[in-house]
Design a protein around this motif. Structure first.
Motif, PDB file in Angstrom:
ATOM      1  N   LEU A   1       0.969  -1.071  -0.090  1.00 49.56           N
ATOM      2  CA  LEU A   1       0.028   0.029  -0.019  1.00 49.56           C
ATOM      3  C   LEU A   1       0.917   1.119   0.114  1.00 49.56           C
ATOM      4  N   GLN A   2       0.603   2.285  -0.810  1.00 47.20           N
ATOM      5  CA  GLN A   2       1.452   3.145  -0.870  1.00 47.20           C
ATOM      6  C   GLN A   2       0.448   4.541  -1.069  1.00 47.20           C
ATOM      7  N   TRP A   3       0.918   5.638  -0.390  1.00 44.81           N
ATOM      8  CA  TRP A   3       0.395   7.096  -0.591  1.00 44.81           C
ATOM      9  C   TRP A   3       1.177   7.950  -1.630  1.00 44.81           C
ATOM     10  N   PHE A   4       0.490   8.410  -2.411  1.00 45.14           N
ATOM     11  CA  PHE A   4       1.213   9.522  -3.255  1.00 45.14           C
ATOM     12  C   PHE A   4       0.519  10.924  -3.449  1.00 45.14           C
ATOM     13  N   HIS A   5       1.338  11.649  -3.586  1.00 45.69           N
ATOM     14  CA  HIS A   5       0.825  13.025  -3.881  1.00 45.69           C
ATOM     15  C   HIS A   5       1.089  13.297  -5.391  1.00 45.69           C
ATOM     16  N   GLN A   6       0.148  13.743  -6.140  1.00 41.56           N
ATOM     17  CA  GLN A   6       0.525  14.113  -7.523  1.00 41.56           C
ATOM     18  C   GLN A   6       0.495  15.694  -7.502  1.00 41.56           C
ATOM     19  N   ASN A   7       1.550  16.391  -8.048  1.00 44.66           N
ATOM     20  CA  ASN A   7       1.654  17.536  -8.087  1.00 44.66           C
ATOM     21  C   ASN A   7       0.950  18.136  -9.402  1.00 44.66           C
ATOM     22  N   PRO A   8       0.918  19.480  -9.226  1.00 46.43           N
ATOM     23  CA  PRO A   8       0.364  20.062 -10.616  1.00 46.43           C
ATOM     24  C   PRO A   8       0.820  19.692 -11.902  1.00 46.43           C
TER      25      PRO A   8
ATOM     26  N   ILE B   1       4.520  11.661  -6.544  1.00 45.52           N
ATOM     27  CA  ILE B   1       5.553  11.531  -5.566  1.00 45.52           C
ATOM     28  C   ILE B   1       5.184  10.590  -4.237  1.00 45.52           C
ATOM     29  N   ASN B   2       6.146   9.796  -3.970  1.00 45.92           N
ATOM     30  CA  ASN B   2       6.125   8.695  -2.947  1.00 45.92           C
ATOM     31  C   ASN B   2       5.942   9.553  -1.680  1.00 45.92           C
ATOM     32  N   LEU B   3       4.826   9.312  -0.736  1.00 46.05           N
ATOM     33  CA  LEU B   3       4.779   9.436   0.421  1.00 46.05           C
ATOM     34  C   LEU B   3       5.066   8.704   1.549  1.00 46.05           C
ATOM     35  N   PHE B   4       4.422   7.381   1.316  1.00 49.83           N
ATOM     36  CA  PHE B   4       4.654   6.331   2.525  1.00 49.83           C
ATOM     37  C   PHE B   4       4.413   5.180   1.424  1.00 49.83           C
ATOM     38  N   TYR B   5       5.396   4.280   1.943  1.00 55.21           N
ATOM     39  CA  TYR B   5       4.939   2.789   1.740  1.00 55.21           C
ATOM     40  C   TYR B   5       4.393   2.254   2.983  1.00 55.21           C
ATOM     41  N   ILE B   6       3.329   1.846   3.094  1.00 53.61           N
ATOM     42  CA  ILE B   6       2.832   1.510   4.326  1.00 53.61           C
ATOM     43  C   ILE B   6       1.657   0.180   4.473  1.00 53.61           C
ATOM     44  N   PRO B   7       2.141  -1.117   4.045  1.00 51.83           N
ATOM     45  CA  PRO B   7       1.179  -2.192   4.037  1.00 51.83           C
ATOM     46  C   PRO B   7       0.427  -2.304   5.366  1.00 51.83           C
ATOM     47  N   SER B   8       1.265  -1.884   6.434  1.00 46.32           N
ATOM     48  CA  SER B   8       0.792  -2.047   7.658  1.00 46.32           C
ATOM     49  C   SER B   8       1.544  -1.190   8.635  1.00 46.32           C
ATOM     50  N   GLY B   9       1.053  -0.922   9.762  1.00 45.82           N
ATOM     51  CA  GLY B   9       1.548   0.023  10.857  1.00 45.82           C
ATOM     52  C   GLY B   9       1.523   1.518  10.516  1.00 45.82           C
ATOM     53  N   THR B  10       2.268   2.207  11.343  1.00 49.13           N
ATOM     54  CA  THR B  10       2.149   3.977  11.321  1.00 49.13           C
ATOM     55  C   THR B  10       3.508   4.121  10.959  1.00 49.13           C
ATOM     56  N   LYS B  11       3.497   5.504  10.187  1.00 48.22           N
ATOM     57  CA  LYS B  11       4.757   5.882   9.772  1.00 48.22           C
ATOM     58  C   LYS B  11       4.781   7.398   9.669  1.00 48.22           C
ATOM     59  N   GLN B  12       5.834   7.955  10.030  1.00 42.92           N
ATOM     60  CA  GLN B  12       5.515   9.712  10.227  1.00 42.92           C
ATOM     61  C   GLN B  12       6.735  10.177   9.477  1.00 42.92           C
TER      62      GLN B  12
ATOM     63  N   GLY C   1      -3.062  19.765  -3.913  1.00 44.55           N
ATOM     64  CA  GLY C   1      -2.882  18.416  -5.087  1.00 44.55           C
ATOM     65  C   GLY C   1      -3.870  17.302  -4.891  1.00 44.55           C
ATOM     66  N   VAL C   2      -3.596  16.253  -5.789  1.00 43.41           N
ATOM     67  CA  VAL C   2      -4.358  15.249  -5.434  1.00 43.41           C
ATOM     68  C   VAL C   2      -3.500  14.097  -4.547  1.00 43.41           C
ATOM     69  N   TYR C   3      -4.152  13.468  -3.766  1.00 37.25           N
ATOM     70  CA  TYR C   3      -3.684  12.361  -2.981  1.00 37.25           C
ATOM     71  C   TYR C   3      -4.196  11.019  -3.428  1.00 37.25           C
ATOM     72  N   PHE C   4      -3.225  10.119  -3.843  1.00 37.21           N
ATOM     73  CA  PHE C   4      -3.897   8.664  -4.174  1.00 37.21           C
ATOM     74  C   PHE C   4      -3.378   7.777  -3.158  1.00 37.21           C
ATOM     75  N   CYS C   5      -4.292   6.904  -3.059  1.00 34.16           N
ATOM     76  CA  CYS C   5      -3.690   5.502  -2.154  1.00 34.16           C
ATOM     77  C   CYS C   5      -3.839   4.355  -3.335  1.00 34.16           C
ATOM     78  N   ALA C   6      -2.813   3.516  -3.387  1.00 32.85           N
ATOM     79  CA  ALA C   6      -2.741   2.605  -4.311  1.00 32.85           C
ATOM     80  C   ALA C   6      -2.246   1.279  -3.367  1.00 32.85           C
ATOM     81  N   VAL C   7      -2.803   0.026  -3.897  1.00 35.51           N
ATOM     82  CA  VAL C   7      -2.849  -1.110  -3.131  1.00 35.51           C
ATOM     83  C   VAL C   7      -2.359  -2.249  -4.394  1.00 35.51           C
ATOM     84  N   GLU C   8      -1.704  -3.309  -3.770  1.00 35.73           N
ATOM     85  CA  GLU C   8      -1.292  -4.277  -4.470  1.00 35.73           C
ATOM     86  C   GLU C   8      -1.942  -5.767  -3.833  1.00 35.73           C
ATOM     87  N   ALA C   9      -2.783  -6.300  -4.240  1.00 34.68           N
ATOM     88  CA  ALA C   9      -3.337  -7.642  -3.818  1.00 34.68           C
ATOM     89  C   ALA C   9      -2.513  -8.804  -3.927  1.00 34.68           C
ATOM     90  N   ASN C  10      -1.930  -8.940  -5.078  1.00 28.91           N
ATOM     91  CA  ASN C  10      -1.073 -10.023  -5.280  1.00 28.91           C
ATOM     92  C   ASN C  10      -0.002 -10.360  -4.491  1.00 28.91           C
TER      93      ASN C  10
END
Lengths: 111, 114
Positions: free
Chosen positions: A32-39, A44-55, A83-92
């Motif tokens: 699971l990754q969170w991205f920020h898409q700039n104009p 832009i990668n914000l976090f790689y976080i399939p579980s847990g907490t990061k700061q 900007g636009v914030y996207f969450c993206a996941v991989e299930a496989n």
């Protein structure tokens, strides 16, 4: 395939305010990754976080994998956070990732 | 450490033409994936290349094809362009043997089909 829902779809904040963005997904994930898409369109990668907490500075993220959701917290927002914030996941499981993206949260931070 | 680079950044084509987009992965990465992002939407997976072979493919017609070179760089080709192919095309790279499978994206190639 896996479904990814993000909320809210749009968010307007005054500079200095805090916000929470949510990502729900329909199946267990190993990426699971969170991205920020700039104009200019770059993701832009914000976090790689399939579980847990990061700061990272004013941003933090929490994924509760057993309940299939992730949260992105933005504190003391700045206009450059717009900007636009996207969450993206991989299930496989397996080798390199194929990400399924949500439809994004469009954030506007005003003065 | 060079990130993912894509070219061209912008291009305009007419219906029926063909286009080739190029991507160089982040240094040390061996896998390249391509995504299409229509206006107002999230990116959609097109396909992924590893060891110069297409390993996974999304729900895109055969007009979309690709190639990976021995230096891990990649091309995306789209034939017989349609108006609906207008989009931002994003390249992402990753490392197969990575513990995370984390993807890194380039700035994209914005294609306009007239």
């Amino acid at each position: 395939g896996i479904q990814v829902e993000q909320s809210p779809p749009d968010l307007i904040l005054q500079e200095g305010a805090n916000s929470t963005l949510r990502c729900n997904f329909s199946d267990s994930v190993n990426n699971l990754q969170w991205f920020h898409q700039n104009p200019w369109g770059q993701l832009i990668n914000l976090f790689y976080i399939p579980s847990g907490t990061k700061q990272n500075g004013r941003l933090s993220a929490t994924t509760v994998a057993t309940e299939r959701y992730s949260l992105l917290y933005i504190s003391s927002s700045q206009t450059t956070d717009s900007g636009v914030y996207f969450c993206a996941v991989e299930a496989n499981t397996g080798t390199a990732s194929k990400l399924t993206f949500g439809t994004g949260t469009r954030l506007q931070v005003t003065l | 450490d060079a990130g993912v680079t894509q070219s061209p950044t912008h291009l305009i084509k007419t219906r029926g033409q063909q286009v080739t987009l190029r991507c160089s992965p982040k240094s040390g990465h061996d896998t390249v994936s391509w995504y299409q992002q229509a206006l107002g939407q999230g990116p959609q997976f097109i396909f992924q290349y590893y060891e110069e072979e297409e390993r996974q493919r999304g729900n895109f017609p055969d007009r979309f094809s690709g190639h990976q070179f021995p230096n891990y760089s990649s091309e995306l080709n789209v034939n017989a362009l349609l108006l609906g192919d207008s989009a931002l095309y994003l390249c992402a790279s990753s490392l197969v043997l990575s513990n995370t499978g984390e993807l890194f994206f380039g700035e994209g190639s914005r294609l306009t089909v007239l």
